[in-house]
Write a protein that holds these residues in place. Structure first.
Motif, mmCIF file in Angstrom:
data_model
loop_
_atom_site.group_PDB
_atom_site.id
_atom_site.type_symbol
_atom_site.label_atom_id
_atom_site.label_comp_id
_atom_site.label_asym_id
_atom_site.label_seq_id
_atom_site.Cartn_x
_atom_site.Cartn_y
_atom_site.Cartn_z
ATOM 1 N N PRO A 1 97.308 -3.177 -2.741
ATOM 2 C CA PRO A 1 95.847 -3.149 -2.820
ATOM 3 C C PRO A 1 95.403 -3.652 -4.188
ATOM 4 C CG PRO A 1 96.698 -0.988 -3.270
ATOM 5 C CD PRO A 1 97.890 -1.895 -3.124
ATOM 6 N N ASP B 1 95.319 -2.617 -7.148
ATOM 7 C CA ASP B 1 95.644 -1.726 -8.265
ATOM 8 C C ASP B 1 96.906 -2.129 -9.042
ATOM 9 O OD1 ASP B 1 97.835 -0.880 -6.836
ATOM 10 O OD2 ASP B 1 97.095 1.115 -6.421
ATOM 11 N N CYS C 1 103.815 -0.901 -4.983
ATOM 12 C CA CYS C 1 104.925 -0.021 -4.635
ATOM 13 C C CYS C 1 105.572 -0.510 -3.337
ATOM 14 C CB CYS C 1 104.432 1.403 -4.423
ATOM 15 S SG CYS C 1 103.565 2.059 -5.848
ATOM 16 N N LEU D 1 106.968 0.538 -0.142
ATOM 17 C CA LEU D 1 106.864 1.752 0.663
ATOM 18 C C LEU D 1 107.689 1.606 1.934
ATOM 19 C CD1 LEU D 1 103.061 2.634 0.408
ATOM 20 C CD2 LEU D 1 104.920 3.269 -1.114
ATOM 21 N N CYS E 1 104.868 5.862 -5.447
ATOM 22 C CA CYS E 1 103.907 5.946 -4.349
ATOM 23 C C CYS E 1 102.672 6.690 -4.863
ATOM 24 C CB CYS E 1 104.546 6.739 -3.196
ATOM 25 S SG CYS E 1 103.582 6.750 -1.686
ATOM 26 N N GLY F 1 98.499 5.295 -1.034
ATOM 27 C CA GLY F 1 99.542 4.621 -0.255
ATOM 28 C C GLY F 1 99.908 5.446 0.961
ATOM 29 N N MET G 1 98.688 5.663 -10.880
ATOM 30 C CA MET G 1 99.248 6.738 -10.051
ATOM 31 C C MET G 1 100.781 6.770 -10.002
ATOM 32 S SD MET G 1 96.374 5.194 -8.975
ATOM 33 C CE MET G 1 96.625 4.224 -7.524
ATOM 34 N N PRO G 2 101.432 5.660 -9.654
ATOM 35 C CA PRO G 2 102.893 5.772 -9.525
ATOM 36 C C PRO G 2 103.594 5.894 -10.873
ATOM 37 C CG PRO G 2 102.223 3.521 -9.136
ATOM 38 C CD PRO G 2 100.974 4.307 -9.356
HETATM 39 S S1 SF4 Z 1 101.303 3.337 -3.141
HETATM 40 FE FE1 SF4 Z 1 99.467 3.776 -4.307
HETATM 41 S S2 SF4 Z 1 99.931 3.105 -6.392
HETATM 42 FE FE2 SF4 Z 1 101.439 2.185 -5.052
HETATM 43 S S3 SF4 Z 1 100.573 0.150 -4.618
HETATM 44 FE FE3 SF4 Z 1 99.988 1.552 -2.930
HETATM 45 S S4 SF4 Z 1 97.963 2.321 -3.528
HETATM 46 FE FE4 SF4 Z 1 98.897 1.417 -5.366
#
Ligand code: SF4
Length: 635
Positions: free
Chosen positions: A74, A76, A80, A82, A119, A123, A318-319
């Protein structure tokens, strides 16, 4: 069992007959009273559980039959990796991969599991977006635009789209197939480029009221009025910078429209990202010449003190938040300096609230205490900063050697490579020293400091960096200029010290609406943690009128306390996009010669930029260039 039902089946008389402890035990074997059977006796309730069948319902609900990894990308910059868990081909849950610790580089160096879990809550909740009712399910085009396209892009005499098609925001979008969507995009690119090609195209732009300088900048090449913005590279290096690559490929269109060869073809314009959406901290460039000085947030554990100024690490990084909280567990002191009590504040040891926009005054208050109590690192100040350089008090400009040494020529630099006019620098991986254009080096010239041993001015060059000599930091000195004038000179340190002397903790307390003690305390803490204080500025303050001042005053505090350039002691303005430089193949991807694409496995991409950069500020500024006096600030 229903109580009435029970009443019907046992009369009051019968109940009394069976009442009594012994009778109840017997009755428990009757089907009617089976519910009253005592559970098996156990000293440890964890040893035995009567029935877990009910859990099956929940286990079935969360059971999955497949999984795959994907990149969360996104707006930001964290990107990450995932893991999606699927059932019958539908993604049920997203979660961290816990695979970061397995990563190795090309030399086999293995990462650490401390990067996991990477994460955040956004996410985890991304699944709601993926299957949400407002997701984009198909291509669609604004109704009026489609009608304009279907009509063959008719134009008013000045070249503009007729008003009846200009109902942006007032009409619905209509669903189209992918083939039609691609065809509309291709046709409008072709139409716009053709319309504004040549003198006739330039004339249309003039009639539409564009600034003559903007019209001139197209040189009659219609593809130059097509603008593409790749966005932030780390949001998907190839995905997003695919836009820039496409802008480069537009040269193919120009070659076709103007009938020119690859040597004369011109691509589209590419809009900037970093400075436009204010990831760029202006004071960084002013203070040190770099776009941004920064550190990876993982280095938090190397610091003893972390000061967050207008940066809400927990909510916006955040992460990487765990690096901060883990550092704190190990004893690192966290301080937030912000206009609000933010989510990082409840992870902090000290929370300092300052009035919005007053952070430069707060930093000058810190400098005031550091100067007054002589808490600065003299060796670092003399060897690594420009604070010892002499300033003429008559012009307030840096004193130059040629102003008092006859026939002075700039020194031959050993640690800097100079580039002649038009000379290209070597590839980045071959650059071992700083590279400066010769013209710029001559413009900068050399510098002068006051040697306390000699009691005389001495020349300082870039080669002297990192050598703490016996320079004076305070005082006013006299030099005899070549024009015969006696000029009073002072070290930058001395002048900045005077400026900071006005920002006493009490004065700063009044300006910032904060406790003067919060100024004195933090100044002493930073000075006590030389090389061990991380100062992280947020990007939000880059939006405001004081954006360069908050960086420059922050640099001053860090310069005084040896907190620049160390793993645990540095200043930064983390946006994440500077990491785009890590993708060192990006220039070749963006600017691969579209006339000679490397198609074979062994073929090497040929670098040939056809696009031109342009700042999106143009459009923020009413679609006109920024002109002050006779100077154009927009490229
Ligand atoms: S998990 Fe959260 S911090 Fe990681 S890329 Fe996605 S929205 Fe951004």
């Amino acid at each position: 069992m229903d109580l009435n039902d029970l009443n019907k089946r046992i009369s009051r008389r019968e109940f009394l007959k069976y009442s009594g402890a012994g009778a109840l035990v017997l009755l428990a074997n009757e089907p009617l009273f089976a519910l009253l059977r005592p559970t098996a006796a156990s000293d440890n309730p964890l040893d035995y559980y009567p029935s877990r069948d009910w859990e099956k319902v929940y286990r079935d609900l969360v059971a999955t039959d497949g999984q795959f990894c994907f990149l969360c990308a996104p707006n930001d910059t964290h990107n990450c990796l995932l893991k999606a868990y699927t059932k019958n081909g539908v993604a049920m849950f997203f979660g961290p991969t816990y695979g970061y610790g397995k990563a190795t580089d090309i030399y086999g160096n293995q990462s650490s599991h401390r990067w996991d879990p990477r994460c955040c809550q956004k996410g985890l909740a991304l699944i709601r977006k993926v299957y949400g009712p407002r997701r984009v399910k198909y291509p669609s085009v604004r109704k009026g635009f489609k009608e304009w396209a279907d009509a063959g892009f008719p134009r008013d005499p000045d070249g503009r789209m007729p008003e009846k098609y200009r109902n942006r925001g007032k009409e619905p979008f209509v669903k189209v197939g992918w083939d039609e969507a691609f065809a509309i995009v291709a046709k409008i690119l072709d139409n716009v480029a053709r319309t504004y090609t040549g003198e006739a195209g330039m004339d249309l732009l003039r009639r539409q009221g564009y600034d003559p300088a903007m019209v001139e900048a197209t040189h009659g090449t219609g593809t130059q009025v097509l603008k593409f913005r790749g966005g932030m590279p780390l949001l998907g290096a190839t995905r997003i910078f695919g836009m820039n690559r496409f802008a480069n490929s537009i040269a193919l269109l120009d070659a076709k429209i103007r009938g020119v060869g690859s040597d004369k073809a011109v691509g589209a314009r590419v809009w900037d990202s970093y400075s436009w959406h204010t990831d760029l901290p202006p004071g960084h460039t002013m203070a040190c010449g770099h776009q941004t000085i920064d550190f990876d947030l993982a280095t938090a554990e190397n610091a003893n003190l972390i000061v967050l100024v207008g940066m809400n690490w927990i909510s916006t990084k955040m992460p990487d938040a765990h690096w901060l909280t883990e550092a704190r567990l190990k004893g690192t002191q966290i301080v937030t300096v912000a206009a609000e009590y933010q989510s990082t504040s409840n992870k902090a040891d000290r929370v300092i609230i300052v009035r919005p926009g007053s952070d430069p005054a707060y930093a000058l208050g810190l400098a005031n205490v550091i100067f007054k109590e002589r808490l600065y690192d003299e060796e670092f100040v003399k060897g690594h900063t420009d604070l010892p350089l002499l300033v003429r008090t008559d012009t307030l400009k840096l004193l130059k050697p040629q102003e008092f040494i006859a026939n002075y020529k700039p020194a031959q630099l050993k640690n800097t490579v100079l580039l002649k006019d038009g000379e290209k620098p070597p590839s980045a991986y071959k650059q071992e020293k700083q590279i400066v254009a010769e013209k710029l080096r001559n413009e900068w010239g050399d510098f002068v400091a006051w040697d306390r041993g000699l009691n005389a001015p001495v020349v300082v060059t870039r080669d002297d960096a990192a050598q703490a000599k016996n320079f004076a930091l305070e005082g006013t000195f006299k030099i005899k200029a070549l024009d015969g004038k006696e000029v009073a000179v002072r070290p930058v340190f001395d002048m900045v010290q005077e400026h900071a002397s006005h920002f006493t903790p009490e004065a700063v307390g009044r300006i910032c609406h904060t406790d003067p003690e919060a100024v004195t305390w933090l100044a002493r803490e930073i000075a006590a943690n030389k090389g061990k204080t991380l100062v992280a500025y947020g990007m939000g303050p880059n939006h405001f009128f004081n954006n360069d001042l908050k960086d420059r005053t922050g640099f001053l505090v860090c310069s005084l306390t040896r907190n620049i350039g160390f793993h645990g002691g540095n200043i930064g303005s983390y946006a994440g996009n500077y990491r785009g430089a890590y993708f060192n193949g990006l220039p070749y991807y963006i600017a691969e010669d579209p006339f000679h694409i490397a198609l074979g496995k062994e073929d090497h991409a040929q670098y040939k930029p056809y696009f031109r950069y342009e700042s999106a500020h143009y459009f923020n500024y009413g679609d006109r260039p920024l002109r002050v006096g006779n100077k154009e600030f927009t490229g």
